[in-house]
Design a protein around this motif. Structure first.
Motif, PDB file in Angstrom:
ATOM      1  N   GLN A 119      16.033  47.690  86.527  1.00 52.11           N
ATOM      2  CA  GLN A 119      15.229  48.670  85.972  1.00 52.11           C
ATOM      3  C   GLN A 119      14.444  49.342  87.512  1.00 52.11           C
ATOM      4  O   GLN A 119      14.549  51.036  87.907  1.00 52.11           O
ATOM      5  N   LEU A 120      14.686  48.571  88.586  1.00 49.58           N
ATOM      6  CA  LEU A 120      14.951  49.394  89.916  1.00 49.58           C
ATOM      7  C   LEU A 120      15.876  50.040  90.186  1.00 49.58           C
ATOM      8  O   LEU A 120      15.840  50.629  90.853  1.00 49.58           O
ATOM      9  N   ILE A 121      17.222  49.468  90.163  1.00 55.83           N
ATOM     10  CA  ILE A 121      18.566  49.927  90.729  1.00 55.83           C
ATOM     11  C   ILE A 121      18.361  51.559  90.784  1.00 55.83           C
ATOM     12  O   ILE A 121      18.872  52.066  90.843  1.00 55.83           O
ATOM     13  N   PRO A 122      18.274  51.484  88.642  1.00 55.78           N
ATOM     14  CA  PRO A 122      18.776  52.968  88.745  1.00 55.78           C
ATOM     15  C   PRO A 122      17.743  54.095  89.202  1.00 55.78           C
ATOM     16  O   PRO A 122      18.068  54.716  89.186  1.00 55.78           O
ATOM     17  N   THR A 123      16.357  53.179  89.140  1.00 59.52           N
ATOM     18  CA  THR A 123      15.743  54.615  89.524  1.00 59.52           C
ATOM     19  C   THR A 123      15.598  54.623  90.729  1.00 59.52           C
ATOM     20  O   THR A 123      15.422  55.990  91.520  1.00 59.52           O
ATOM     21  N   MET A 124      16.113  53.836  91.881  1.00 62.21           N
ATOM     22  CA  MET A 124      16.546  53.752  93.137  1.00 62.21           C
ATOM     23  C   MET A 124      17.473  55.471  93.218  1.00 62.21           C
ATOM     24  O   MET A 124      16.988  55.858  94.383  1.00 62.21           O
ATOM     25  N   GLN A 125      18.646  55.156  92.979  1.00 60.77           N
ATOM     26  CA  GLN A 125      19.966  55.366  92.908  1.00 60.77           C
ATOM     27  C   GLN A 125      19.410  57.286  92.548  1.00 60.77           C
ATOM     28  O   GLN A 125      19.677  58.182  93.238  1.00 60.77           O
ATOM     29  N   GLU A 126      18.466  57.133  91.090  1.00 62.91           N
ATOM     30  CA  GLU A 126      18.366  58.653  91.251  1.00 62.91           C
ATOM     31  C   GLU A 126      16.835  59.105  91.570  1.00 62.91           C
ATOM     32  O   GLU A 126      17.231  60.676  92.598  1.00 62.91           O
ATOM     33  N   MET A 127      15.956  58.677  91.981  1.00 64.18           N
ATOM     34  CA  MET A 127      14.826  58.514  93.042  1.00 64.18           C
ATOM     35  C   MET A 127      15.221  59.174  94.549  1.00 64.18           C
ATOM     36  O   MET A 127      14.428  60.284  95.085  1.00 64.18           O
TER      37      MET A 127
END
Length: 129
Positions: free
Chosen positions: A17-25
């Motif tokens: 959950q964290l990796i795609p959110t960090m990439q996006e944000m």
């Protein structure tokens, strides 16, 4: 250019959950994942140009505090942020004594975590200059 990041997190569900959110944000590029203290230090040595290390406190082996203690002498511009579900004042104090650059509660401070990431060189929303 994306922020070269080492993620020190042993929970696969949180990572997913964290990796795609960090990439996006915050335009973060996770160049290595570590589940143990020893893996985190190896990753830091293998990717010596890392810019950000995101560290959980409780790991499969070792601890995030141990990782912080072993990061002494990191280069200027290498930022270590603690992202944890165990945000007691004592733990926060100990992390800051070990030269963490920030301490964030996973459950309620993700916005502040991403805001801090955006202050790093290269930190911006993808597609924006």
């Amino acid at each position: 250019m994306a922020i070269k990041t080492i993620l020190v997190e042993d929970n696969a569900q949180i990572r997913s959950q964290l990796i795609p959110t960090m990439q996006e944000m915050a335009w973060i590029d996770v160049v290595a994942i570590a589940e143990t203290q020893a893996d985190a230090i190896r990753a830091a040595q293998q990717h010596d140009d890392w810019q950000l290390m995101v560290i959980d406190l409780f790991l499969r082996e070792g601890s995030g505090l141990g990782v912080l203690r072993q990061l002494t002498g990191r280069r200027p511009g290498q930022v270590a942020l603690v992202l944890t579900n165990y945000p007691t004042s004592d733990v926060r104090r100990r992390c800051m004594e070990c030269e963490a650059d920030g301490f964030f509660d996973k459950s309620i401070e993700l916005d502040a975590f991403f805001e801090r990431c955006l202050t790093l060189p290269g930190g911006r929303f993808p597609g924006r200059s």
